[in-house]
Design an enzyme around this catalytic site. Structure first.
Site, PDB file in Angstrom:
ATOM      1  N   PHE A 132       3.900 -11.026 -12.275  1.00 39.26           N
ATOM      2  CA  PHE A 132       3.906  -9.570 -12.246  1.00 39.26           C
ATOM      3  C   PHE A 132       4.968  -9.176 -11.211  1.00 39.26           C
ATOM      4  O   PHE A 132       4.758  -9.363 -10.009  1.00 39.26           O
ATOM      5  CB  PHE A 132       2.502  -9.162 -11.776  1.00 39.26           C
ATOM      6  N   GLU A 141       9.612  -5.010  -4.466  1.00 42.90           N
ATOM      7  CA  GLU A 141      10.980  -5.430  -4.145  1.00 42.90           C
ATOM      8  C   GLU A 141      11.100  -5.513  -2.627  1.00 42.90           C
ATOM      9  O   GLU A 141      10.231  -4.984  -1.913  1.00 42.90           O
ATOM     10  CB  GLU A 141      11.979  -4.397  -4.695  1.00 42.90           C
ATOM     11  N   THR A 181       3.842 -13.560  -7.267  1.00 41.60           N
ATOM     12  CA  THR A 181       2.843 -14.627  -7.313  1.00 41.60           C
ATOM     13  C   THR A 181       3.130 -15.536  -8.500  1.00 41.60           C
ATOM     14  O   THR A 181       3.359 -15.045  -9.616  1.00 41.60           O
ATOM     15  CB  THR A 181       1.428 -14.009  -7.432  1.00 41.60           C
ATOM     16  N   GLY A 212      -6.300  -5.004 -11.710  1.00 43.60           N
ATOM     17  CA  GLY A 212      -5.973  -6.076 -10.766  1.00 43.60           C
ATOM     18  C   GLY A 212      -6.790  -5.962  -9.486  1.00 43.60           C
ATOM     19  O   GLY A 212      -7.173  -6.964  -8.878  1.00 43.60           O
ATOM     20  N   LEU A 242     -19.415 -20.514  14.284  1.00 42.46           N
ATOM     21  CA  LEU A 242     -19.064 -21.924  14.476  1.00 42.46           C
ATOM     22  C   LEU A 242     -18.441 -22.191  15.854  1.00 42.46           C
ATOM     23  O   LEU A 242     -18.240 -23.348  16.227  1.00 42.46           O
ATOM     24  CB  LEU A 242     -18.101 -22.409  13.379  1.00 42.46           C
ATOM     25  N   GLU A 252      -1.784  -6.210  -4.007  1.00 43.15           N
ATOM     26  CA  GLU A 252      -2.253  -5.290  -5.072  1.00 43.15           C
ATOM     27  C   GLU A 252      -2.550  -3.902  -4.506  1.00 43.15           C
ATOM     28  O   GLU A 252      -3.482  -3.213  -4.946  1.00 43.15           O
ATOM     29  CB  GLU A 252      -3.400  -5.893  -5.861  1.00 43.15           C
TER      30      GLU A 252
HETATM   31  N1  CAA Z   1      -3.420   5.178 -14.239  1.00 46.68           N
HETATM   32  C1  CAA Z   1      -2.554   5.849 -15.072  1.00 46.68           C
HETATM   33  N2  CAA Z   1      -1.545   6.623 -14.624  1.00 46.68           N
HETATM   34  C2  CAA Z   1      -1.396   6.724 -13.290  1.00 46.68           C
HETATM   35  C3  CAA Z   1      -2.243   6.073 -12.371  1.00 46.68           C
HETATM   36  C4  CAA Z   1      -3.287   5.271 -12.905  1.00 46.68           C
HETATM   37  N3  CAA Z   1      -4.122   4.606 -12.100  1.00 46.68           N
HETATM   38  N4  CAA Z   1      -1.852   6.358 -11.114  1.00 46.68           N
HETATM   39  C5  CAA Z   1      -0.784   7.184 -11.233  1.00 46.68           C
HETATM   40  N5  CAA Z   1      -0.520   7.394 -12.552  1.00 46.68           N
HETATM   41  C6  CAA Z   1       0.522   8.249 -13.113  1.00 46.68           C
HETATM   42  C7  CAA Z   1       0.360   9.681 -12.605  1.00 46.68           C
HETATM   43  O1  CAA Z   1      -0.553  10.391 -13.420  1.00 46.68           O
HETATM   44  C8  CAA Z   1       1.753  10.223 -12.689  1.00 46.68           C
HETATM   45  O2  CAA Z   1       2.013  10.581 -14.024  1.00 46.68           O
HETATM   46  P1  CAA Z   1       2.857  11.932 -14.379  1.00 46.68           P
HETATM   47  O3  CAA Z   1       4.219  11.688 -13.820  1.00 46.68           O
HETATM   48  O4  CAA Z   1       2.826  11.982 -15.877  1.00 46.68           O
HETATM   49  O5  CAA Z   1       2.139  13.038 -13.696  1.00 46.68           O
HETATM   50  C9  CAA Z   1       2.619   9.006 -12.363  1.00 46.68           C
HETATM   51  O6  CAA Z   1       1.811   7.834 -12.634  1.00 46.68           O
HETATM   52  C10 CAA Z   1       3.072   8.974 -10.921  1.00 46.68           C
HETATM   53  O7  CAA Z   1       1.897   8.974 -10.121  1.00 46.68           O
HETATM   54  P2  CAA Z   1       1.913   9.364  -8.578  1.00 46.68           P
HETATM   55  O8  CAA Z   1       2.588  10.685  -8.420  1.00 46.68           O
HETATM   56  O9  CAA Z   1       0.538   9.222  -8.062  1.00 46.68           O
HETATM   57  O10 CAA Z   1       2.872   8.232  -7.977  1.00 46.68           O
HETATM   58  P3  CAA Z   1       3.282   7.916  -6.495  1.00 46.68           P
HETATM   59  O11 CAA Z   1       4.718   7.577  -6.488  1.00 46.68           O
HETATM   60  O12 CAA Z   1       2.791   8.973  -5.573  1.00 46.68           O
HETATM   61  O13 CAA Z   1       2.533   6.521  -6.197  1.00 46.68           O
HETATM   62  C11 CAA Z   1       0.777   5.056  -5.537  1.00 46.68           C
HETATM   63  C12 CAA Z   1       1.213   6.327  -6.287  1.00 46.68           C
HETATM   64  C13 CAA Z   1      -0.726   4.987  -5.796  1.00 46.68           C
HETATM   65  C14 CAA Z   1       1.061   5.129  -4.066  1.00 46.68           C
HETATM   66  C15 CAA Z   1       1.493   3.821  -6.164  1.00 46.68           C
HETATM   67  O14 CAA Z   1       2.867   3.793  -5.849  1.00 46.68           O
HETATM   68  C16 CAA Z   1       0.858   2.516  -5.751  1.00 46.68           C
HETATM   69  O15 CAA Z   1      -0.150   2.104  -6.321  1.00 46.68           O
HETATM   70  N6  CAA Z   1       1.475   1.817  -4.772  1.00 46.68           N
HETATM   71  C17 CAA Z   1       1.036   0.478  -4.432  1.00 46.68           C
HETATM   72  C18 CAA Z   1       1.746  -0.538  -5.259  1.00 46.68           C
HETATM   73  C19 CAA Z   1       0.985  -1.813  -5.368  1.00 46.68           C
HETATM   74  O16 CAA Z   1      -0.236  -1.828  -5.497  1.00 46.68           O
HETATM   75  N7  CAA Z   1       1.711  -2.919  -5.370  1.00 46.68           N
HETATM   76  C20 CAA Z   1       1.094  -4.180  -5.538  1.00 46.68           C
HETATM   77  C21 CAA Z   1       2.092  -5.143  -6.034  1.00 46.68           C
HETATM   78  S1  CAA Z   1       1.457  -6.314  -7.144  1.00 46.68           S
HETATM   79  C22 CAA Z   1       0.736  -7.517  -6.234  1.00 46.68           C
HETATM   80  O17 CAA Z   1       0.488  -7.422  -5.065  1.00 46.68           O
HETATM   81  C23 CAA Z   1       0.324  -8.599  -7.120  1.00 46.68           C
HETATM   82  C24 CAA Z   1       0.173  -9.961  -6.617  1.00 46.68           C
HETATM   83  O18 CAA Z   1       1.035 -10.740  -6.879  1.00 46.68           O
HETATM   84  C25 CAA Z   1      -1.084 -10.431  -6.023  1.00 46.68           C
END
Ligand code: CAA
Length: 382
Positions: free
Chosen positions: A123, A127, A158, A242, A339, A364
Site C-alpha cells: 500500500f 511519501e 510495508t 486498515g 517483570l 495507518e
Molecule cells: N471515506 C470516504 N471518503 C472520505 C473519508 C472516508 N473515511 N475521509 C475523507 N473522505 C473524503 C471526503 O469526504 C472528501 O471528499 P469531497 O472532496 O468529495 O468532499 C475528501 O475525501 C477529502 O477529505 P478531507 O477534506 O477530510 O481530507 P483531508 O486532506 O483534510 O485529510 C485526513 C483527511 C483524515 C487527515 C487524511 O489525510 C488522513 O487519513 N491522513 C492520514 C493518512 C494515513 O493514515 N496514512 C497511513 C499510511 S498507510 C500505513 O501506515 C500502512 C502501513 O503500511 C502499515
C-alpha cells in the site's frame, strides 16, 4: 450486535491461535534478531486462508467476514506482531482490489495475494514529505497516448521489497487541467521501479519497510484502479478498514504482554510470597485486562459495523485504533514494570513487545489523526 462468535469466526480464531502458538511464537525472538522476512510462515498462512479472510471464495479468500479477520489478526499478533502487520496489509490490499478493481484486475491479482503466489501486496500512499497530510503527495502519473507515466517516491511501504503488486497513489490531471488523486496497480519489477533498503526500525524487525522510487514507469491504461480522481476516497475507505486491523494487532500485542506478565507474577517470589499476591501487581493486571477488553469490544464493534456495510464506520474504526494502540502501549509498559529488571532484557519477550507496539500509535494514521477523524464526525453529527 451479537458478541457471541459464530462457528466460522470461532474456527478462524482457533486456526490462527494454533498457528501463532506452533509456528510464530517460538521463532519470534530469533526473527526479530535476524530481521528475516517470514516468507515460509506467510505461505503457510495463505494455505490456512489467513491472507484473505474477508475476501470472496471465488478469489481464494476465506469469505469469513471482518469480525473473523479482526479475531485472526489478534491471534497472529500474539505470536509475532511483525507477521500480523504483513498479514493485515495483504488483506487490506486484497480488499481494495476486490471492492474497486475491474473483474480482470480482481482475477489477476487477488488469487495470487490470497493464495501465497505473492508473499504480500503493498500500500504505497505516504511519501517522504507527505504522511498525515496524505493529499499533499507529489508522486504524479502523466497521461500518455497508451497509458500513464509514473514518477515520484513513496515511503514506509510495508512489505515493499517482497510485494507481488504495489497499489500506488499519484496525482493525475483531470480534463479541466486540475489535480486529483488516482490509484494504480504497479508491478514492482517494472522498469523504473527502485526498491530502497529496509528501514532500521525500533521494532517489528521481521516486517519489511522500504521506500520506493518510480522513474517514468510506464503503466498501461488497465493499471488504473477505480475511476480517475477516485483515489483519495479509496485510500480513506481502505484506511478505515486498515485501522481495524491495526487495532486488532495492538490488542494481540497487549494480550501477549499481559499473559507474560501474569505468568511471571505467579512465579516470582519476593518478601516470602508470589508478587501476584501484592495489590500493587494485582491492580496493574486488573487495569491491563480491563483496558484490553474495552479495546476488544470497540474493535469488534467497528468490525461488525464494517461487515454490515449499512453505514460509514470511520469514527468507530478510528476510536478502536486510537484506544487499542494506547491501551496496548500501556499494557507493554506495565508488563515490563511487573517483570522489573528482567523485563528490560531480551531474555524475556516483553522487551520486544514494548518495541513492537509503539508504532501502532503511528501507522495507518497517527493517533492525532484518529482524533481529527473522530472529532470531525462528532461535529458533523451535531
Ligand atoms: N471515506 C470516504 N471518503 C472520505 C473519508 C472516508 N473515511 N475521509 C475523507 N473522505 C473524503 C471526503 O469526504 C472528501 O471528499 P469531497 O472532496 O468529495 O468532499 C475528501 O475525501 C477529502 O477529505 P478531507 O477534506 O477530510 O481530507 P483531508 O486532506 O483534510 O485529510 C485526513 C483527511 C483524515 C487527515 C487524511 O489525510 C488522513 O487519513 N491522513 C492520514 C493518512 C494515513 O493514515 N496514512 C497511513 C499510511 S498507510 C500505513 O501506515 C500502512 C502501513 O503500511 C502499515
Amino acid at each position: 450486535m451479537d458478541i457471541t462468535l459464530n462457528e466460522t469466526q470461532s474456527l478462524v480464531q482457533e486456526t490462527a491461535r494454533k498457528f501463532a502458538g506452533a509456528d510464530l511464537r517460538p521463532q519470534a525472538a530469533s526473527r526479530d534478531e535476524s530481521a528475516e522476512f517470514p516468507l515460509e510462515s506467510l505461505a503457510k498462512m495463505a494455505g490456512l486462508g489467513l491472507m484473505g479472510v474477508n475476501i470472496g471464495g471465488e478469489y481464494g479468500g476465506a469469505e469469513a467476514g471482518v469480525v473473523a479477520y479482526s479475531l485472526a489478526v489478534i491471534e497472529i499478533a500474539q505470536g509475532d506482531p511483525a507477521v500480523a502487520v504483513t498479514m493485515a496489509v495483504n488483506n487490506m490490499v486484497s480488499e481494495v482490489i476486490q471492492q474497486f478493481g475491474t473483474s480482470a484486475q480482481r482475477e489477476r491479482y487477488i488469487p495470487r495475494l490470497t493464495g501465497g503466489e505473492y508473499s504480500s501486496g503493498s500500500f504505497c500512499l505516504s511519501e517522504p514529505g507527505s504522511g498525515s497530510d496524505a493529499a499533499s503527495m507529489r508522486t504524479r502519473a502523466e497521461k500518455t497516448s497508451d497509458g500513464w507515466s509514473l514518477s515520484g517516491a513513496k515511503a514506509w511501504v510495508t512489505s515493499g521489497a517482497y510485494a507481488g503488486v504495489l497499489l500506488v497513489w499519484a496525482k493525475t490531471r483531470n480534463t479541466a487541467g486540475l489535480d486529483e488523486i488516482s490509484l494504480f496497480c504497479v508491478d514492482p519489477k517494472a522498469d523504473g521501479v527502485a526498491i530502497g533498503k529496509p528501514e532500521k526500525k525500533m521494532g517489528q524487525h521481521a516486517s519489511n519497510t522500504v521506500s520506493i522510487a518510480f522513474d517514468k514507469v510506464e503503466l498501461s491504461d488497465d493499471a488504473l484502479l477505480g475511476e480517475p480522481g477516485q483515489g483519495f476516497k479509496i485510500a480513506m475507505m481502505a484506511l478505515d478498514g486498515g485501522r481495524i486491523g491495526i487495532a486488532s494487532q495492538a490488542i494481540g500485542i497487549g494480550l501477549e504482554a499481559f499473559n507474560q506478565a501474569r505468568a511471571y507474577a505467579v512465579e516470582r517470589r519476593q518478601f516470602g510470597k508470589r508478587i501476584a499476591d501484592f495489590q500493587a501487581i494485582q491492580f496493574k493486571l486488573a487495569d491491563i485486562a480491563t483496558e484490553l477488553e474495552a479495546a476488544r469490544l470497540l474493535t469488534m464493534r467497528a468490525a461488525w459495523l464494517k461487515e454490515q456495510a449499512s453505514r460509514p464506520f470511520s469514527r468507530e474504526a478510528s476510536m478502536a485504533k486510537l484506544y487499542a494502540s494506547e491501551a496496548a502501549c500501556r499494557a507493554c509498559d506495565q508488563a515490563i514494570q511487573i517483570l522489573g529488571g528482567y523485563g528490560y532484557t531480551r531474555e524475556y519477550p516483553v522487551e520486544k513487545l514494548f518495541r513492537d507496539v509503539r508504532v501502532t500509535r503511528i501507522y495507518e494514521g497517527t493517533n492525532e489523526i484518529q482524533r481529527i477523524v473522530i472529532a470531525r464526525d462528532l461535529i458533523r453529527q451535531s
